[in-house]
Design a protein around this motif. Structure first.
Motif, PDB file in Angstrom:
ATOM      1  N   UNK A 114      45.108  34.406  35.984  1.00 25.05           N
ATOM      2  CA  UNK A 114      45.528  33.718  37.210  1.00 25.05           C
ATOM      3  C   UNK A 114      44.322  33.105  37.919  1.00 25.05           C
ATOM      4  N   UNK A 115      43.222  33.829  37.971  1.00 26.15           N
ATOM      5  CA  UNK A 115      42.008  33.344  38.626  1.00 26.15           C
ATOM      6  C   UNK A 115      41.457  32.132  37.885  1.00 26.15           C
ATOM      7  N   UNK A 116      41.448  32.194  36.546  1.00 24.43           N
ATOM      8  CA  UNK A 116      40.952  31.081  35.737  1.00 24.43           C
ATOM      9  C   UNK A 116      41.830  29.844  35.930  1.00 24.43           C
ATOM     10  N   UNK A 117      43.140  30.033  36.035  1.00 21.34           N
ATOM     11  CA  UNK A 117      44.069  28.917  36.238  1.00 21.34           C
ATOM     12  C   UNK A 117      43.876  28.271  37.597  1.00 21.34           C
ATOM     13  N   UNK A 118      43.621  29.083  38.601  1.00 23.72           N
ATOM     14  CA  UNK A 118      43.448  28.530  39.954  1.00 23.72           C
ATOM     15  C   UNK A 118      42.101  27.811  40.100  1.00 23.72           C
TER      16      UNK A 118
END
Length: 120
Positions: A114-118
């Protein structure tokens, strides 16, 4: 008003009111093993501040979960342990331990994805 009784929507809310937050569950788990001195807890939880540990122990003591024993000796010794009421939380804490053991890697993976996507 402070003297008003707290009304809970459901029993889960009352449980979380007593043991919720980042630190209380960990402190209680450590005290399940055996009584601890403040310095032992602080050493075993290096990222908690002294102020936060004091606050959490005080709240648990006020709720009747933790007992604070002051030994009359030089230097003074203070030890924290679970009360009989506090020991009733053991099945909940052990269930949390089991669940965390089973799903921690999945939680970390989902959060890093999720962090990488954001960030993209």
């Amino acid at each position: 008003m402070e003297n008003e009784l707290c009304q809970y929507i459901c029993p889960v809310e009352s449980t979380l009111d007593v043991i919720g937050g980042k630190w209380k569950g960990i402190v209680l788990y450590k005290l399940l093993e055996r009584p601890r001195r403040f310095s032992e807890l602080k050493r075993e939880l290096p990222t908690i501040t002294q102020r936060m540990l004091t606050l959490q122990l005080r709240e648990l003591e006020e709720d009747g979960i933790v007992h604070r024993e002051i030994y009359k000796q030089i230097p003074p010794k203070v030890e924290y342990s679970l009360t009989d009421f506090g020991k009733t939380l053991e099945p909940i804490l052990l269930a949390m331990l089991t669940w965390g053991g089973q799903y921690t890697s999945q939680i970390i993976e989902r959060r890093s994805t999720r962090k990488a996507q954001s960030a993209s």
